[in-house]
Design an enzyme around this catalytic site. Structure first.
Site, PDB file in Angstrom:
ATOM      1  N   ASP A   1      36.967   7.488  16.077  1.00 17.36           N
ATOM      2  CA  ASP A   1      37.513   6.944  14.938  1.00 17.36           C
ATOM      3  C   ASP A   1      36.425   7.086  13.922  1.00 17.36           C
ATOM      4  O   ASP A   1      35.186   7.543  14.087  1.00 17.36           O
ATOM      5  CB  ASP A   1      37.908   5.554  15.248  1.00 17.36           C
ATOM      6  CG  ASP A   1      38.838   5.086  14.045  1.00 17.36           C
ATOM      7  OD1 ASP A   1      38.853   5.752  13.087  1.00 17.36           O
ATOM      8  OD2 ASP A   1      39.491   4.128  14.500  1.00 17.36           O
TER       9      ASP A   1
HETATM   10  C1  NOJ Z   1      40.188   4.427  10.648  1.00 18.60           C
HETATM   11  C2  NOJ Z   1      41.253   4.063  11.574  1.00 18.60           C
HETATM   12  O1  NOJ Z   1      41.058   2.946  12.372  1.00 18.60           O
HETATM   13  C3  NOJ Z   1      41.950   5.136  12.153  1.00 18.60           C
HETATM   14  O2  NOJ Z   1      43.419   4.641  12.426  1.00 18.60           O
HETATM   15  C4  NOJ Z   1      42.301   6.206  11.427  1.00 18.60           C
HETATM   16  O3  NOJ Z   1      43.019   7.273  11.782  1.00 18.60           O
HETATM   17  C5  NOJ Z   1      40.990   6.732  10.803  1.00 18.60           C
HETATM   18  N1  NOJ Z   1      40.350   5.632   9.978  1.00 18.60           N
HETATM   19  C6  NOJ Z   1      40.889   7.961   9.865  1.00 18.60           C
HETATM   20  O4  NOJ Z   1      41.365   7.741   8.718  1.00 18.60           O
END
Ligand code: NOJ
Length: 721
Positions: free
Chosen positions: A288
C-alpha cells in the site's frame, strides 16, 4: 488456456543487472511541480481531508506540471506507475520504457478504479445491497473497459475487507459486514475486471486488498491496529480474500495494519506461508502507499533500510511510493543481507504479470481514439442506472407514502439533491461532476412539478403548495472513505434540523439518505414516514432515485450492513455470538444502559412496494450437505423481487458460534400473486469451523436453519448432523 511464461521470464531475468531488477520493483506516481509546493500525495491528502475542494484540486492539477521522473525511467529505475489514467501520457511513458531502456521492459500502470472510472457506479457498499453477483461482474466489466482505454492495466480493487464497525470510513469501499457476501462480491469483481483473457485490451488485472483484516481496526479508526484471535481471522476475514484468489486475482495489496503485532507489509507468515504456500498464489504483491517506509513508525523496523529488507524477505514484490527498494536494496543485496534469489523471486512476479497482460507483445494497448469513444457510453450509463436502482434500500414506508403519484407536487430540500459532484462518493478519481445527474435535474428532465430549496428557505411557502416534501440528507462524500472514520455516526445537526422543520410543516416527508456508511438515525426511523437509503449512487443518481420514488421500479435492495441505534453500539453486526447473558430485558445482561439491544435496521433488511410471504421451511440432511427449501409468494399487487436469505446457527459447538451466519441467498423475481421455490444446498464443509487448536472440525449435533427476508428471520427448522 492459461499460458506459461516461466521460460521467457527466466531468460529475461538472466540478462538483468542488479539495478534493473530493483527498478522493476519500483512503483511511483507523477510528482506535481510548478503551481504549488506540495507533492501529489499531499495534494490528494488535502482534497480528501477537505483542506481544498475537489474543484480546487482539479484546477491545480490542470495548472501544475507533472514530473514523470523520466530520467529514472530511462535508466531502468521504474517498473510501474500509479495514478495515470490518460492514454496519451501512458503511451508516451511506455514508449520510453520500450524504446529507450536497455531491455525494453514495458511499464505496468496501476490505478484506483474502485467503483467505475468515468461511468461511476454506486459505492461498493451500496452495490452489495443488490445481492446480485452477475451485476457486480457487469459493473466491473464497464470499469475495465473504460480504465483500460485510458491506459490502466491494473486496478487496486476489489476491497474485500469485511467491515463490522460503521465508524470506519472505508466500509463504503467493500461489500459490508458479512464474509460470504464479501467473498461473492470480490470474486464477481475479479471476473468483471479481468474478463476471460487477461491479454485482451479491455482486461484489467485485479489487485485485491487489503490483505488482511484491514476492516477489523480497533474502534473503527482507520489505519489502527488489528488484534484478532486466529480463529476469527480465518473464519470471518480470510475467506473473502481467498475467494478472490480462487477467482484468479493476479495481484494482492497487503494492508497497512498489523495483525497481532506484525504489520502485513512485513508479515512473512501472511505473504509467504499463507498466500504463496498455502493458497498457491504466484501473482504480484504490491505494497500500500508508502507502507514499507511506515514500518518504521509502526516500530517494527529501525529505519527505511531495515523496512526494505524485512518487506522483501517477507514477500513484498513491489514498493508503492516509499522509494525504500530503490534507495536500499542494492546495498542490502551486495552485502548479502538479502539473498539475490529473493530479489529475483520478486522480479519474476512483476515480469509474470506483465507477460500475462500481454504487455511484452502489445505494450500500447490503447490510444486516444479508443479512449474518446469508450467513456460514458449509453450502454455503460444504462448499467450504472440499473446498479444504482438495485442498490437503493427502502427503509421505511408508512401508509404507503411511496411510490409517489406521477402528478404529485413535490418540494425538495437539501444541497445533496442538487450537488452533482457529491453523487460519486469516496474514491472516484476519474469522476466528473458534470457527468452526474442530480435528483433536482432528474425531476426537471422528467417534467415533474417540483420546487427546490437548498437550505430550507421558503419552506413554508413550498410546503403549502406541495403534496410531499423530500429531504436529501446524509453525508458528504468526504465523510466516508479512506481516512474518514467518525467518532459519531449520527446525522449532522443541520440535516437533522432540516428534517425536523419539514416534519413540523405537517406535510408527508420522505427522507432520501446519501451516505457512505450506516448512520445512527433512531429519530428519523421513528418520526419520518418514508426513508430511502440511496448511498452515494454514482452518475445516474437522480434518475435511479426517481425510478424508485415514482414507482417505475419496485425497490429490492437489502442492507449488507447493520444500522445501529447509537454510535456507542459499534461494532454492531448480525453474526455476533450470544455470550452467557444475551442482551434482554433483565438488568444483568449484555447491553448498554442508554441504548436498545437491537439495531434500528438489521442486516439483510429492505422493503418493497409489494409484500412477500414464506411457506413451509424444509430442511433435509443429505450425504454431505444440508438441503434447505422454502416457497415464497408475492402477496401484494405489484411484481417484485425478494432476496431470500438462509442463516444457520450451531447450537452446541466446541467453540461458541455466531447466533446466525448467512449461508445462502437467492434473489427471486415474483409476479403479483406468484409463488416460487427457493433452495439452498449447504455443504457440510461450509459449516465446519476451527477448534481451539486450529483444527478444522465438522459441525455436529443440532443445527438451526433460519430462512426469511432479513437476518431476523423467524422461520426456523432444526436438523441433527
Ligand atoms: C492507499 C489506500 O489504502 C489503497 O486502498 C489505495 O489503493 C492506495 N492508497 C493507492 O492509491
Amino acid at each position: 488456456m492459461k499460458k506459461n511464461y516461466e521460460e521467457r521470464i527466466r531468460t529475461l531475468l538472466s540478462k538483468m543487472t542488479l539495478e534493473e531488477k530493483i527498478g522493476q520493483l519500483q512503483q511511483c506516481g507523477p510528482s506535481l511541480v510548478g503551481a504549488f509546493d506540495v507533492s501529489f500525495d499531499e495534494l490528494l491528502n488535502m482534497m480528501f481531508d477537505g483542506r481544498i475542494t475537489r474543484e480546487e484540486f482539479d484546477r491545480l492539477m490542470g495548472t501544475a506540471e507533472q514530473d514523470f521522473h523520466e530520467d529514472d525511467l530511462r535508466a531502468g529505475k521504474i517498473g510501474s506507475y500509479n495514478g495515470i489514467g490518460d492514454s496519451a501520457a501512458a503511451n508516451r511513458l511506455q514508449k520510453i520504457a520500450v524504446e529507450e531502456t536497455r531491455l525494453g521492459i514495458p511499464l505496468l500502470f496501476g490505478y484506483d478504479v474502485i467503483h467505475g472510472f468515468r461511468t461511476v457506479t454506486p459505492i461498493p457498499l451500496a452495490e452489495s445491497c443488490a445481492w446480485e453477483p452477475k451485476l457486480w461482474e457487469k459493473t466491473g466489466r464497464v470499469a475495465a473497459k473504460e480504465a483500460t482505454a485510458a491506459g490502466v492495466h491494473l486496478t487496486f480493487a476489489p476491497m474485500v475487507d469485511v467491515a463490522k464497525d460503521a465508524r470506519w470510513g472505508r466500509v463504503s469501499e467493500g461489500a459490508g459486514e458479512d464474509v460470504l457476501l464479501n467473498a461473492d462480491y470480490g470474486a464477481a469483481k475479479v471476473k468483471g475486471f479481468q474478463g476471460d483473457d487477461l491479454t485482451k485490451e479491455d482486461a484489467m488485472a485485479a489487485c485485491l486488498k487489503h490483505f488482511a483484516a484491514y476492516g477489523a481496526g480497533e474502534a473503527g479508526r482507520d489505519y489502527n491496529r488489528v488484534d484478532l484471535s486466529v480463529q476469527r481471522l480465518w473464519e470471518e476475514y480470510m475467506p473473502a480474500y481467498k475467494a478472490c484468489i480462487d477467482a484468479g486475482a493476479r495481484a494482492v495489496m497487503p494492508a497497512f495494519n498489523d495483525i497481532n503485532g506484525v504489520p502485513c507489509t512485513v508479515n512473512s507468515w501472511l505473504l509467504r506461508d499463507v498466500l504463496r504456500e498455502k493458497w498457491g498464489f504466484n501473482g504480484l504483491v504490491i505494497s500500500d502507499s508508502n507502507a514499507i517506509a511506515e514500518c518504521v513508525s509502526h516500530g517494527i523496523a529501525k529505519d527505511k533500510r531495515d523496512a526494505a529488507k524485512q518487506a522483501l524477505l517477507a514477500g513484498m514484490d513491489m514498493d508503492m511510493s516509499s522509494n525504500s527498494y530503490v534507495e536500499c536494496l542494492k546495498e542490502l543485496v551486495e552485502s548479502g543481507e538479502v539473498p539475490e534469489r529473493v530479489l529475483d523471486g520478486a522480479v519474476e512476479d512483476v515480469l509474470r504479470i506483465k507477460f500475462e497482460l500481454g504487455l511484452f507483445d502489445h505494450p500500447y494497448q490503447t490510444n486516444e481514439e479508443r479512449e474518446s469513444v469508450c467513456m460514458l457510453t449509453e450502454e455503460s450509463r444504462a448499467i450504472a442506472r440499473e446498479a444504482a436502482v438495485k442498490s437503493l434500500v427502502l427503509l421505511k414506508n408508512e401508509n404507503h407514502i411511496l411510490p409517489l403519484k406521477s402528478d404529485a407536487k413535490i418540494g425538495i430540500f437539501g444541497s445533496l439533491a442538487a450537488d452533482k459532484g457529491q453523487m460519486t462518493g469516496a474514491w472516484a478519481i476519474g469522476a466528473r461532476p458534470e457527468d452526474c445527474v442530480s435528483m433536482v435535474e432528474a425531476c426537471q428532465e422528467r417534467g415533474i412539478s417540483c420546487q427546490y430549496s437548498e437550505d430550507g428557505k421558503d419552506m413554508l411557502k413550498i410546503a403549502a403548495s406541495s403534496d410531499v416534501l423530500i429531504a436529501a440528507v446524509g453525508e458528504m462524500k468526504e465523510e466516508s472513505g479512506e481516512a474518514a472514520s467518525r467518532a459519531d455516526i449520527t446525522l449532522n445537526r443541520e440535516h437533522l434540523a432540516l428534517v425536523r422543520d419539514l416534519l413540523a410543516t405537517g406535510k408527508p416527508v420522505v427522507v432520501v439518505l446519501f451516505n457512505g456508511r450506516p448512520l445512527a438515525i433512531p429519530e428519523l426511523a421513528e418520526h419520518v414516514p418514508a426513508i430511502l437509503e440511496a448511498w452515494h449512487p454514482g452518475v445516474e443518481a437522480g434518475p435511479a432515485i426517481l425510478d424508485v420514488l415514482f414507482g417505475d421500479v419496485n425497490p429490492s435492495g437489502k442492507l449488507t450492513t447493520t444500522f445501529p441505534a447509537a454510535t456507542g453500539q459499534c461494532p454492531m453486526y448480525y453474526a455476533h455470538i450470544n455470550t452467557g447473558r444475551p442482551g434482554g430485558k433483565s438488568k444483568f445482561t449484555s447491553k448498554y444502559l442508554d441504548a436498545p439491544v437491537e439495531p434500528v435496521y438489521p442486516f439483510g433488511y429492505g422493503l418493497s412496494y409489494t409484500t412477500f410471504a414464506y411457506g413451509e421451511l424444509k430442511v433435509e440432511k443429505k450425504e454431505d450437505a444440508v438441503w434447505v427449501s422454502v416457497s415464497v409468494s408475492n402477496t401484494g399487487e405489484r411484481d417484485g423481487e425478494e432476496t431470500v436469505q438462509c442463516y444457520v446457527q450451531h447450537v452446541a459447538a466446541k467453540r461458541v458460534r455466531p447466533v446466525r451466519q448467512l449461508k445462502g441467498y437467492e434473489k427471486v423475481g415474483l409476479k403479483a400473486g406468484e409463488t416460487k421455490e427457493a433452495g439452498f444446498m449447504i455443504p457440510f464443509a461450509e459449516l465446519s469451523y476451527y477448534d481451539w487448536d486450529m483444527n478444522k472440525i465438522p459441525c455436529e449435533g443440532v443445527l438451526r436453519v433460519y430462512v426469511g427476508g432479513d437476518s431476523r428471520a423467524e422461520l426456523m427448522e432444526e436438523v441433527v448432523l
